[in-house]
Every structure is written in structure tokens, then in C-alpha cells.
Scaffold this motif. Structure first.
Motif, PDB file in Angstrom:
ATOM      1  N   VAL A 131     -76.203  13.445  53.756  1.00  0.00           N
ATOM      2  CA  VAL A 131     -77.019  13.251  54.955  1.00  0.00           C
ATOM      3  C   VAL A 131     -76.128  13.178  56.195  1.00  0.00           C
ATOM      4  CG1 VAL A 131     -78.571  11.651  56.109  1.00  0.00           C
ATOM      5  CG2 VAL A 131     -78.923  12.204  53.721  1.00  0.00           C
ATOM      6  N   LEU A 132     -75.015  12.421  56.072  1.00  0.00           N
ATOM      7  CA  LEU A 132     -74.101  12.295  57.214  1.00  0.00           C
ATOM      8  C   LEU A 132     -73.578  13.666  57.642  1.00  0.00           C
ATOM      9  CD1 LEU A 132     -71.870   9.192  56.383  1.00  0.00           C
ATOM     10  CD2 LEU A 132     -73.296   9.513  58.392  1.00  0.00           C
ATOM     11  N   VAL A 133     -73.054  14.411  56.667  1.00  0.00           N
ATOM     12  CA  VAL A 133     -72.420  15.694  56.998  1.00  0.00           C
ATOM     13  C   VAL A 133     -73.449  16.681  57.537  1.00  0.00           C
ATOM     14  CG1 VAL A 133     -71.237  17.693  56.006  1.00  0.00           C
ATOM     15  CG2 VAL A 133     -70.563  15.385  55.343  1.00  0.00           C
ATOM     16  N   PHE A 134     -74.612  16.772  56.862  1.00  0.00           N
ATOM     17  CA  PHE A 134     -75.630  17.735  57.270  1.00  0.00           C
ATOM     18  C   PHE A 134     -76.153  17.397  58.661  1.00  0.00           C
ATOM     19  CE2 PHE A 134     -79.798  19.927  55.788  1.00  0.00           C
ATOM     20  CZ  PHE A 134     -79.440  21.054  56.500  1.00  0.00           C
ATOM     21  N   SER A 135     -76.402  16.103  58.919  1.00  0.00           N
ATOM     22  CA  SER A 135     -76.899  15.723  60.247  1.00  0.00           C
ATOM     23  C   SER A 135     -75.865  16.033  61.312  1.00  0.00           C
ATOM     24  CB  SER A 135     -77.220  14.231  60.306  1.00  0.00           C
ATOM     25  OG  SER A 135     -78.098  13.895  59.313  1.00  0.00           O
ATOM     26  N   ALA A 136     -74.582  15.742  60.991  1.00  0.00           N
ATOM     27  CA  ALA A 136     -73.526  16.006  61.970  1.00  0.00           C
ATOM     28  C   ALA A 136     -73.455  17.503  62.271  1.00  0.00           C
ATOM     29  CB  ALA A 136     -72.187  15.506  61.440  1.00  0.00           C
ATOM     30  N   THR A 137     -73.602  18.331  61.212  1.00  0.00           N
ATOM     31  CA  THR A 137     -73.554  19.783  61.422  1.00  0.00           C
ATOM     32  C   THR A 137     -74.699  20.223  62.326  1.00  0.00           C
ATOM     33  OG1 THR A 137     -72.915  19.792  59.107  1.00  0.00           O
ATOM     34  CG2 THR A 137     -73.151  21.924  60.171  1.00  0.00           C
ATOM     35  N   LEU A 138     -75.895  19.714  62.039  1.00  0.00           N
ATOM     36  CA  LEU A 138     -77.036  20.076  62.876  1.00  0.00           C
ATOM     37  C   LEU A 138     -76.816  19.604  64.305  1.00  0.00           C
ATOM     38  CD1 LEU A 138     -80.120  19.331  60.610  1.00  0.00           C
ATOM     39  CD2 LEU A 138     -79.289  21.546  61.361  1.00  0.00           C
ATOM     40  N   GLY A 139     -76.203  18.410  64.425  1.00  0.00           N
ATOM     41  CA  GLY A 139     -75.941  17.854  65.752  1.00  0.00           C
ATOM     42  C   GLY A 139     -75.046  18.752  66.587  1.00  0.00           C
ATOM     43  N   LEU A 140     -74.158  19.527  65.915  1.00  0.00           N
ATOM     44  CA  LEU A 140     -73.275  20.436  66.650  1.00  0.00           C
ATOM     45  C   LEU A 140     -74.082  21.498  67.381  1.00  0.00           C
ATOM     46  CD1 LEU A 140     -70.362  21.027  64.117  1.00  0.00           C
ATOM     47  CD2 LEU A 140     -70.389  19.574  66.145  1.00  0.00           C
ATOM     48  N   PHE A 141     -75.223  21.893  66.766  1.00  0.00           N
ATOM     49  CA  PHE A 141     -76.024  22.946  67.385  1.00  0.00           C
ATOM     50  C   PHE A 141     -76.836  22.421  68.560  1.00  0.00           C
ATOM     51  CE2 PHE A 141     -75.383  24.543  63.074  1.00  0.00           C
ATOM     52  CZ  PHE A 141     -74.864  25.794  63.366  1.00  0.00           C
ATOM     53  N   ASP A 142     -77.446  21.270  68.394  1.00  0.00           N
ATOM     54  CA  ASP A 142     -78.334  20.775  69.422  1.00  0.00           C
ATOM     55  C   ASP A 142     -78.408  19.257  69.299  1.00  0.00           C
ATOM     56  OD1 ASP A 142     -80.256  20.231  71.221  1.00  0.00           O
ATOM     57  OD2 ASP A 142     -81.745  21.655  70.447  1.00  0.00           O
TER      58      ASP A 142
ATOM     59  N   PHE B 269     -81.662  16.967  67.341  1.00  0.00           N
ATOM     60  CA  PHE B 269     -81.453  16.408  66.011  1.00  0.00           C
ATOM     61  C   PHE B 269     -80.881  15.003  66.119  1.00  0.00           C
ATOM     62  CE2 PHE B 269     -80.811  21.061  65.450  1.00  0.00           C
ATOM     63  CZ  PHE B 269     -82.025  21.290  64.823  1.00  0.00           C
ATOM     64  N   PRO B 270     -81.323  14.104  65.216  1.00  0.00           N
ATOM     65  CA  PRO B 270     -80.831  12.726  65.280  1.00  0.00           C
ATOM     66  C   PRO B 270     -79.350  12.648  64.912  1.00  0.00           C
ATOM     67  CG  PRO B 270     -82.203  13.054  63.345  1.00  0.00           C
ATOM     68  CD  PRO B 270     -82.307  14.304  64.147  1.00  0.00           C
ATOM     69  N   THR B 271     -78.696  11.578  65.388  1.00  0.00           N
ATOM     70  CA  THR B 271     -77.281  11.392  65.065  1.00  0.00           C
ATOM     71  C   THR B 271     -77.142  11.046  63.579  1.00  0.00           C
ATOM     72  OG1 THR B 271     -77.399   9.049  65.508  1.00  0.00           O
ATOM     73  CG2 THR B 271     -76.804  10.472  67.360  1.00  0.00           C
ATOM     74  N   PRO B 272     -75.956  11.304  63.003  1.00  0.00           N
ATOM     75  CA  PRO B 272     -75.769  11.039  61.571  1.00  0.00           C
ATOM     76  C   PRO B 272     -76.054   9.591  61.197  1.00  0.00           C
ATOM     77  CG  PRO B 272     -73.940  12.319  62.437  1.00  0.00           C
ATOM     78  CD  PRO B 272     -74.800  11.967  63.601  1.00  0.00           C
ATOM     79  N   LEU B 273     -75.579   8.639  61.990  1.00  0.00           N
ATOM     80  CA  LEU B 273     -75.778   7.234  61.622  1.00  0.00           C
ATOM     81  C   LEU B 273     -77.245   6.845  61.699  1.00  0.00           C
ATOM     82  CD1 LEU B 273     -72.715   5.288  63.028  1.00  0.00           C
ATOM     83  CD2 LEU B 273     -73.402   5.635  60.654  1.00  0.00           C
ATOM     84  N   PHE B 274     -77.938   7.380  62.724  1.00  0.00           N
ATOM     85  CA  PHE B 274     -79.373   7.129  62.817  1.00  0.00           C
ATOM     86  C   PHE B 274     -80.069   7.635  61.557  1.00  0.00           C
ATOM     87  CE2 PHE B 274     -83.665   8.519  63.814  1.00  0.00           C
ATOM     88  CZ  PHE B 274     -84.189   7.395  64.446  1.00  0.00           C
ATOM     89  N   SER B 275     -79.658   8.820  61.119  1.00  0.00           N
ATOM     90  CA  SER B 275     -80.291   9.395  59.929  1.00  0.00           C
ATOM     91  C   SER B 275     -80.109   8.501  58.714  1.00  0.00           C
ATOM     92  CB  SER B 275     -79.691  10.765  59.612  1.00  0.00           C
ATOM     93  OG  SER B 275     -79.794  11.601  60.716  1.00  0.00           O
ATOM     94  N   VAL B 276     -78.919   7.907  58.591  1.00  0.00           N
ATOM     95  CA  VAL B 276     -78.656   7.103  57.403  1.00  0.00           C
ATOM     96  C   VAL B 276     -79.420   5.781  57.441  1.00  0.00           C
ATOM     97  CG1 VAL B 276     -76.871   5.793  56.211  1.00  0.00           C
ATOM     98  CG2 VAL B 276     -76.452   8.152  56.861  1.00  0.00           C
TER      99      VAL B 276
ATOM    100  N   VAL C 280     -86.246  16.953  59.501  1.00  0.00           N
ATOM    101  CA  VAL C 280     -86.009  17.714  60.725  1.00  0.00           C
ATOM    102  C   VAL C 280     -86.971  18.884  60.857  1.00  0.00           C
ATOM    103  CG1 VAL C 280     -84.332  19.115  61.971  1.00  0.00           C
ATOM    104  CG2 VAL C 280     -83.600  17.032  60.835  1.00  0.00           C
ATOM    105  N   PHE C 281     -87.195  19.608  59.762  1.00  0.00           N
ATOM    106  CA  PHE C 281     -87.991  20.841  59.887  1.00  0.00           C
ATOM    107  C   PHE C 281     -89.399  20.718  59.314  1.00  0.00           C
ATOM    108  CE2 PHE C 281     -83.506  22.124  59.658  1.00  0.00           C
ATOM    109  CZ  PHE C 281     -83.404  22.729  60.896  1.00  0.00           C
ATOM    110  N   GLY C 282     -89.671  19.637  58.557  1.00  0.00           N
ATOM    111  CA  GLY C 282     -90.982  19.508  57.935  1.00  0.00           C
ATOM    112  C   GLY C 282     -92.006  18.921  58.886  1.00  0.00           C
ATOM    113  N   GLY C 283     -93.231  18.791  58.391  1.00  0.00           N
ATOM    114  CA  GLY C 283     -94.299  18.250  59.216  1.00  0.00           C
ATOM    115  C   GLY C 283     -94.303  16.738  59.264  1.00  0.00           C
ATOM    116  N   MET C 284     -93.607  16.094  58.310  1.00  0.00           N
ATOM    117  CA  MET C 284     -93.654  14.636  58.237  1.00  0.00           C
ATOM    118  C   MET C 284     -92.375  14.037  58.790  1.00  0.00           C
ATOM    119  SD  MET C 284     -95.099  14.450  54.435  1.00  0.00           S
ATOM    120  CE  MET C 284     -93.978  15.753  54.035  1.00  0.00           C
ATOM    121  N   PRO C 285     -92.460  12.806  59.317  1.00  0.00           N
ATOM    122  CA  PRO C 285     -91.244  12.187  59.846  1.00  0.00           C
ATOM    123  C   PRO C 285     -90.284  11.763  58.744  1.00  0.00           C
ATOM    124  CG  PRO C 285     -93.156  10.750  60.182  1.00  0.00           C
ATOM    125  CD  PRO C 285     -93.671  12.034  59.628  1.00  0.00           C
TER     126      PRO C 285
END
Lengths: 216, 338, 229
Positions: B235-246, B250-257, B299-304
Motif C-alpha cells: 500500500v505504501l509503495v503503490f500509493s507513493a507511486t500514484l502520488g508521483l503522478f498527481d 491521490f492520498p499520501t502513503p501514510l494516510f492510506s495506511v 482510488v479507482f473504484g466506486g466505494m471509498p
């Protein structure tokens, strides 16, 4: 009751309980799961299937001598598809609201293996009279199964039956029941109960037989 | 031919036994969950007691009713039904009517465990089966989150709804941190998430206490560290990668965890030994799969929130993962099947 | 031919001549075709009437006060009554009150919802630049949640008097502070947004094509048909 009447009765009654197409043969699952979210849909679907099955069985039994066995499946399908198309247009003209709900599942009756199965296994080998009795029994069994599922799902999922509100406004509907998973859940639980009852009956019969043996 | 208490006990190796049995393992998990449960009580007051109590009652009563006189009755004493009820309770919103929590417990045990043949045979995590059923059945009640800042003895009226009814709440609801993020683009401060003073389900509020419980389980060797570590790292790595794009969207990695049910799911549910792979490689695949799915759904689904579906999906893949990651038997060649 | 062959060997394990197979199938197909054409002819009028009635009901519902309607299409750069021989992809409906007075347009729109495509029809009054009614024609939104886009009278009521400028917005229930905003359904934000997005997008397609206020197509006297379907 004469012997032939007895035979008629047997062919009719077997489809309702002992060889029920849904609960025992587990056939026709596609309409069973897809359109049973309300009792009225279930009845409409069952009615259409009954019409198709009885009509096809009648024709197949009547023309069985003239249908060469190499092309029998194609002929059965042509006959079934004709009845399905007739049912489709009739429903569209008479009850457009129900037809809208059932959608693509009316044309899909043609792919219901219960119908082709009855032609291949019964109607093509028996007299017209027996074939029609068999078709009537099987489709009644199918209607009963569809209605059971539809009623349970509508009562739990919408708090109503045939659109009539049963519990008042405070009832909290079980949304899952009118969604596809609800169909699987309900069918699974009904099969569970059905098998449990069959098993109980069998155990009871065995006990009776044993008691009779020890008596004599 | 069931033979119990044989007079002559025949055993094969190993003769040295570890003290760990199902009841002790379950007991450890219960102990590990206690701080987070108490935190739920602290933040949500009496409602937490009612909801968790109802779901435990549903689970345990179902276990008693179904298991009856069979030999499997022993599993009643191992605390697994109690644990299922507690875990389910911790994933429920505090304002849920008690009858729904009870029904959830019944489904969790009945459809999640008993119907598969009891503990050890189930494919899916029972508590999550219960929660998935409730979420699909009562979507409004299951996504109505009340705020944690009421006094301890404040009764939430919806807890006492008569069975089969539900009164919709207007106005006093509060979106979860993930809901806020998804629908209103607001980010909750990390300290709130860490301490647990956010709205959400009963047990997913305090990241700190959940991690402490996880460490306790690791020390007691009840938990395969690879599962939570691989999930959280992914989750950390994937969120951080997404964060690089926008980084805005996208939420920050720590927020995601720390938001949502990720910690509760990763530490206490994904690690369920019955429904997770047995091989180390398989465990890594399992954890990475859950991590990826969580972020994708959020991030991409309909549910939070997507932790529940992520774990259930990977549960379904577990037998397959186990099959493909069996280690080579010593002395056999690669590709040597038998 | 057939008889000569079958007389040699027992009929049971003898293949019939291919011609017989073809003839049987062709006959079956022919009879089936006749039956299908028959049922089609027999039900055609009823089905067409049902469809027309449904459409009229929907148009009259989204345009209050309308008693007559006609189908319009965008042809050669302007919106005109649909000529009998044309079959354009997109059509709208003009609604007229008593005495043929123009009231507004009923515009069909569609777009992705939460589960599947949502098809809807909304009434638009160009004089006020307002949406005056909305009806969902087809949707497969979640029962109990998303289906409130047509079952929830409060949500549908949002569209009874809704200015479209600058665009229609969705806000959380209870946060409405401007006329061009719509209260979302609690728990079904995505479906609510989908409905509004469809209307906004359809507006972009149609609004600048509509004729200026006062020069709308006139209702032909004496006809009250949704002609040429």
C-alpha cells in the motif's frame, strides 16, 4: 383409476417433487437466478416456460416419426425457438411492463436445458399424451420453484408480495435479496432444506422397513 | 467408527509438543484486540458495547445451535466463534441497529464457517463474510457513520431499532476520513487517524493500538509477520507511486495506511491461518495482492473503502496460490511432479 | 431413392439420404418462419401503440401543461419537425399546450450510471432556461439505493424548477444554497451525479441548436401523433 390414467398421473407428478427440474435436476439455473427478484416476474417467466415446454413437447411427440435422428436436435431447437418468439411477442404486446423487467431472459428460454432435455429424454420417445403430461408436470415444478424463490426474495428484499406491501413503511428491505447474490443465497438455502427433507424421509423409510423386517 | 478416549494412546512423532493450541491462539488474538476494543468503547461509548455484544451473541449462539451434539462441539470452547463475533463487531458502524449486528453474527458463523464444515474448512474469513452480507443487505445503515465525540452514555437511537426496521438518520452523520477524501477531497490530519478520534467503524479508528496488538501477536508467534508487512508495504509503495503522478488527487502513503480498516484487516483478518496461504512465497503473493487491490478499489473504484473485498478476493485465490508455491521436495528435480 | 436404400437394410442403423435431412430441416424452418411472421403481424400494432403511449406519458410528465407533442430532429443546421423519410440518430420532442401554444422541449439523454447506462427524458423550457421535469426511462441502479433516482419523490422534485445556468451542480443533502443545485441522495451520490451529468452533457449537445425563443416549430393543426417511428 385405469392403468393409463395412472401412468398419466405418474408422468405429471414426478416433475413436481421427485424429479423437480430445479431442486433435483438443478436445470434452468439462468432464469432461476436472474428473474426471480419478485414473485410476479417469477410467475411470468414460469408461465412463458410452461407455454414453450408444453407446445414443444406436443409437436416433438406428434412429429417424432418424421424427424430423422441426425437432425433431431436442430429440429427441436427450431420448434422451441418458434414458441419462444411467440411468447416473447405476446408478452411484449400484452404486458410490456413485465416484458421490460424480464428483458433478455425471455429469448434465453431457448437455451434453457430443461426444455431441450425433456424433448430429447422424453417427448421424442413417448406418445403425445404422455409427452404433454410430462411437460405439464415439469413446467409446473419449474413454476413452483421459481415462485418459491421469487416470493422469498421479494418478501425479504422489498417487504412485499406481488407488489403488495406486507410490513408497512418501517420495514428495512434486505437489498441483497433482490440483487444477484440474493438469488444464489436463497437457492442454496432452499436446496439445503430440500436435500435435508429428502434425507430425513429416506432415513424414516429405512427405519420403517427395518421395523417391518424385525416384526415378521 | 468414532473412538474417543482410547485406552491405549498410539502416537507418532513428534513427541515434543509446543504449548500452542487453537484455544491459546484464539485467546492471544482476543488479548491483542482488547486495547483497540477498549478504544472503540472510549470513543463511541455505550453503542460500542451494544453493537459488539450483539454481533458476538449472534455468532456464538449460531455456533451452539448448529454444532449441537457433534464432536465438533469442542470448537465452541476454542473461542473461535467469540473471536469471529468480536472481529465482525469491530468492523461495524457504531449506530448500527443491534438486530443487524446480531444477524451479521449469525451469517458470519452460519454461511462463513458452519456450512463449510467448521473451523479450518472455510474458504473465506467468516467475520468478513458477515460484514459483506450486511453491507450488501443494508447499505444505508452500514455506511451511516456517527461522530465519536459524544458522551459515553449517549445512546444512539438507531441501536434500539425494532428488528426488521431502521430509522434513517439525518444531519448528525459524519463522513469517514476515506469518504471525505474520495467525495470532498478533504484530508484528515494524520494524528487524528493515529490516535483514533475519527468517525468510522468501531475498531478501525486507532492505528496505534492496532499495531501494538499486532506486535504482541508477533511476539507470541500467533501471526505470520509476512502478511501484514507485505500488505502495508505494498500500500505504501503503490500509493507513493500514484502520488508521483498527481499528488493532489491521490492520498499520501501514510494516510492510506492509517485510514479506514486497513490495519485491522491486515493484522487481524488477512492473517487468519485458515484462509491465508501456508507457504512463505505464497504469503508474500497473498499480501501484495491484497495491498494492490485495496489501493485500486479505494482510488479507482466506486466505494471509498476496499479492504474487505480485497481480503475476500485473495481468500478465494488462496488454494490456488498454495498449489503453485509448494516447495520442491528435497531430492526431486525441478519439474518432477511425483 | 430413399425407399430403395432403406429396403436393403434394417431402417434403424441406416442413414437416411441427405436430401431427406435437408427437406425436413427446410420444412421445419419454413413452418417456423410462417409462425413467427404471423405472431409479429398479429402483435405489431399493439406493441407500437404501447411504445407510443409510454413515450407520450413520459413527455407529458416532464413538461407540465402539455397536451400535444411532435418529434423534432436536427437537420441541415436547424431543428425542424421530423420529415417522414428521415431517420436521424437523435431526436427531441416539442410539447404544446391548449391551442397549440409552444411550452417546451422534452430531451432524451443517456450516460453511464453506477451499474449500467441510465436513459432519461427531461423537460426544458427555453423561455426560462429551466429544467421543469425529469423521468428515468431505463436504469439498473442498485435497488434500495441508486434506484431512488426515480423512486425518491424528493430527488425527482429537484428537477421541477431548476435553472441550468451556469451548470447544474450536485451538493450533499442539506447543503443547497443556490437555485441551480440538486440535493444528492444519501448513500447514492454516484447515481445522483450521473443523472445531473447526463442532463448537463445533453444540454451542451442541444441548447445551441434550438431555435431562438418565439420561432419554435409550429404544431401542425389537427395532428397529434408521434409520427414516423
Amino acid at each position: 383409476m385405469t392403468e393409463s390414467e395412472n401412468r398419466d398421473y405418474n408422468e405429471f407428478i414426478k416433475g413436481i417433487w421427485r424429479d423437480n427440474p430445479v431442486f433435483v435436476q438443478v436445470l434452468g439455473m439462468c432464469p432461476m437466478l436472474a428473474v426471480t427478484n419478485s414473485a410476479i416476474n417469477a410467475i411470468a417467466m414460469g408461465g412463458a416456460t410452461l407455454f414453450v415446454l408444453v407446445g414443444s413437447s406436443f409437436l416433438v411427440a406428434a412429429f417424432k416419426k418424421w424427424i430423422p435422428k441426425q437432425v433431431r436436435i436442430s429440429c427441436f431447437i427450431i420448434i422451441i425457438a418458434t414458441f419462444v418468439t411467440i411468447a416473447d411477442y405476446t408478452l411484449l404486446a400484452l404486458v410490456p411492463v413485465v416484458h421490460k423487467e424480464l428483458g433478455a431472459f425471455i429469448p434465453l428460454i431457448v437455451a434453457n436445458c430443461m426444455i431441450l432435455g425433456r424433448q430429447e429424454a422424453f417427448a421424442s420417445k413417448n406418445t403425445v399424451r404422455l409427452a404433454v403430461m410430462d411437460a405439464l408436470g415439469m413446467s409446473t415444478g419449474f413454476v413452483i420453484a421459481l415462485f418459491t424463490l421469487g416470493a422469498v426474495r421479494e418478501i425479504l428484499g422489498a417487504g412485499s408480495l406481488f407488489g403488495i406491501d406486507l410490513f408497512g413503511a418501517a420495514w428495512e428491505p434486505w437489498v441483497i435479496m433482490i440483487l444477484p447474490p440474493g438469488g444464489f443465497l436463497t437457492l442454496g438455502l432452499i436446496l439445503l432444506v430440500f436435500n435435508w427433507m429428502t434425507q430425513r424421509k429416506q432415513m424414516f423409510m429405512e427405519k420403517v422397513a427395518e421395523a417391518q423386517r424385525s416384526d415378521s | 467408527m468414532k473412538q474417543r478416549d482410547p485406552e491405549l494412546l498410539l502416537q507418532h512423532a513428534p513427541f515434543l509438543r509446543q504449548g500452542m493450541t487453537t484455544p491459546t491462539a484464539m485467546g492471544d488474538v482476543l488479548i491483542a484486540l482488547t486495547p483497540a476494543t477498549l478504544a472503540g468503547l472510549w470513543y463511541f461509548g455505550i453503542s460500542a458495547v451494544l453493537v459488539i455484544g450483539a454481533s458476538i451473541a449472534g455468532a456464538v449462539l449460531t455456533e451452539i445451535a448448529f454444532i449441537g451434539t457433534e464432536r465438533r462441539g469442542e470448537s465452541l470452547l476454542d473461542g473461535s466463534g467469540l473471536l469471529t463475533g468480536l472481529l465482525l463487531g469491530l468492523t461495524l458502524p457504531p449506530g448500527l441497529p443491534m438486530w443487524m449486528a446480531f444477524l451479521g453474527g449469525v451469517i458470519a458463523l452460519g454461511l462463513g464457517k458452519v456450512i463449510w464444515g467448521g473451523l479450518g474448512n472455510n474458504l473465506f474469513n467468516p467475520a468478513l463474510v458477515g460484514r459483506a452480507f450486511l453491507l450488501a443487505t443494508f447499505p444505508i445503515a452500514m455506511t451511516t457513520w456517527t461522530t465519536p465525540d459524544e458522551a459515553f452514555w449517549t445512546f444512539r437511537a438507531t441501536n434500539f431499532d425494532i428488528p426488521f426496521t431502521y430509522t434513517e438518520v439525518d444531519g448528525i452523520t459524519a463522513a469517514t476520513p476515506l469518504g471525505l477524501m474520495k467525495f470532498e477531497q478533504q484530508v484528515m490530519p494524520l494524528s487524528n487517524l493515529f490516535m483514533g478520534s475519527t468517525s468510522g467503524s468501531l475498531g478501525e479508528t486507532s492505528g496505534l493500538l492496532l499495531i501494538l496488538g499486532g506486535i504482541y501477536l508477533y511476539i507470541r508467534r500467533d501471526l505470520d509477520w509476512r502478511v501484514p508487512v507485505s500488505i502495508l508495504l505494498t500500500v505504501l509503495v503503490f500509493s507513493a507511486t500514484l502520488g508521483l503522478f498527481d499528488s493532489e488527487r491521490f492520498p499520501t502513503p501514510l494516510f492510506s495506511v492509517f485510514s479506514g480498516g486497513l490495519l485491522l484487516g491486515a493484522i487481524y483478518m488477512a492473517t487468519d491461518p485458515v484462509t491465508s496461504p501456508t507457504t512463505p512465497t505464497g504469503t508474500w503473493i497473498f499480501g501484495i495482492g491484497i495491498g494492490l487491490l485495496v489501493v485500486l478499489i479505494r482510488v479507482f473504484g466506486g466505494m471509498p473503502e476496499g479492504v474487505m473485498y480485497a481480503i475476500l478476493l485473495m481468500n478465494a485465490a488462496t488454494p490456488l496460490i498454495d498449489r503453485f508455491t509448494q516447495p520442491r521436495v528435497f531430492g526431486h528435480m525441478r519439474g518432477d511432479n511425483d | 431413392m430413399t425407399e430403395i436404400i432403406t429396403s436393403d437394410k434394417p431402417a434403424a442403423d441406416q442413414d437416411p439420404h441427405p436430401a431427406r435431412l435437408i427437406v425436413t430441416l427446410a420444412l421445419a424452418g419454413l413452418i417456423s418462419g410462417v409462425a413467427i411472421v404471423g405472431i409479429f403481424e398479429a402483435t405489431f400494432t399493439t406493441i407500437a401503440e404501447n411504445k407510443a403511449r409510454e413515450l407520450r406519458a413520459a413527455v407529458f410528465k416532464v413538461l407540465p401543461g402539455v397536451s400535444q407533442m411532435q418529434k423534432l430532429a436536427y437537420l441541415d443546421g436547424q431543428v425542424v419537425p421530423l420529415p417522414p423519410d428521415a431517420s436521424p440518430e437523435k431526436t427531441i420532442y416539442a410539447g404544446y399546450g391548449e391551442g397549440g401554444k409552444f411550452i417546451g422541449y422534452a430531451i432524451p439523454g443517456e450516460g453511464p450510471g453506477f451499474q449500467d447506462t441510465i436513459k432519461l427524458l427531461y423537460g426544458y423550457k427555453p423561455a426560462d432556461r429551466k429544467v421543469v421535469g425529469m423521468e428515468i426511462l431505463e436504469s439498473r441502479e442498485t435497488p434500495g439505493l441508486g434506484d431512488k433516482i426515480y423512486k425518491d419523490a424528493v430527488f425527482v422534485g429537484n428537477f421541477a424548477d431548476l435553472p441550468i445556468d451556469p451548470v447544474i451542480e450536485v451538493v450533499k443533502k442539506g447543503r443547497r444554497d443556490s437555485d441551480n443545485q440538486v440535493d444528492a441522495i444519501t448513500g447514492a451520490t454516484i447515481s445522483s451525479r450521473a443523472v445531473v451529468r447526463i442532463i448537463n452533457e445533453t444540454n451542451v449537445i442541444w441548447l445551441d441548436k434550438l431555435p431562438a425563443t418565439g420561432s419554435e416549430p409550429v404544431m401542425p393543426a389537427g395532428s397529434d401523433e408521434v409520427a414516423h417511428d
